[in-house]
Motif scaffolding. Structure first.
Motif: not given
Length: 231
Positions: A169-177, A187-194, A224-231
């Protein structure tokens, strides 16, 4: 991008081994398809002959075609704290059952409870109950000791997990991913992006921290996914 033709998966640059099957990666999907096409063009007759021989052999013997071996999904990671609780529960169950059987056997030997049989059969049943009761008690004691020995392992695992998640979490942010995904895919769909997010987090953990246990990596990715994208 590095590509695994067996799993049909693409990875970030720098990854050389597939995280699912462990096989070597091609430099790109186009390269893998080109090599497969070249291999088929080099020996089409041999492949056709092999298929014809196989079909003829199957028809002659009357045997059914061999079914493909099902692919077993990766096992879910079980935390040491959960294993500790499971062992404690098992030990408690053996202790309860073993204690009850032993007490009953003692009452029988003392004559307080008279078995409805006589002679050798009576002593055989009482002896069997005694052995069963003592056996359950021994298993309970050994399981309790095994659970107790896991206390330090639980603390080490929780500390390692916390350190790995904090590092990521200190090395990568949501925007980095998402930035890396947008640079490699369009053109990634929502499921593909997840799915790609999850795969990228897994690749970064494996390549950066050299974690050998894929099920443990998957558990880390979920946190990690839940902390980056679900919060």
């Amino acid at each position: 991008m590095p590509y695994c033709p067996k799993c049909d998966m693409e990875f970030i640059k720098g990854v050389t081994v597939c995280s699912d099957c462990g096989g070597p990666l091609f430099e790109s999907k186009e390269e893998a398809l080109a090599m497969q096409k070249a291999a088929l063009e080099e020996a089409p007759d041999a492949l056709m002959q092999e298929d014809m021989n196989s079909e003829a052999s199957g028809e002659a013997s009357g045997a059914m075609p061999k079914a493909e071996k099902p692919v077993r999904p990766p096992a879910a990671y079980v935390k040491k704290s959960q294993k500790y609780e499971d062992r404690k529960s098992s030990a408690s169950a053996f202790l309860l059952v073993g204690g009850a059987i032993t007490v009953f056997a003692v009452l029988c030997w003392a004559g307080i409870f008279d078995m409805p049989m006589a002679g050798f059969s009576k002593y055989l049943i009482q002896g069997t109950l005694t052995v069963m009761g003592i056996g359950c008690l021994v298993i309970a004691i050994l399981t309790f000791r095994s659970a107790k020995g896991m206390a330090s392992e639980i603390e080490e695992e929780e500390k390692q997990t916390e350190e790995l998640i904090s590092w990521f979490l200190s090395a990568y942010r949501r925007e980095d991913i998402d930035g890396r995904l947008d640079a490699d895919f369009s053109d990634l769909g929502e499921d593909e992006r997840n799915l790609k997010r999850f795969e990228l987090i897994s690749d970064l953990l494996i390549t950066s921290k050299d974690l050998p246990n894929q099920s443990y990596v998957d558990a880390l990715c979920e946190d990690i996914y839940s902390k980056l994208f679900d919060e």
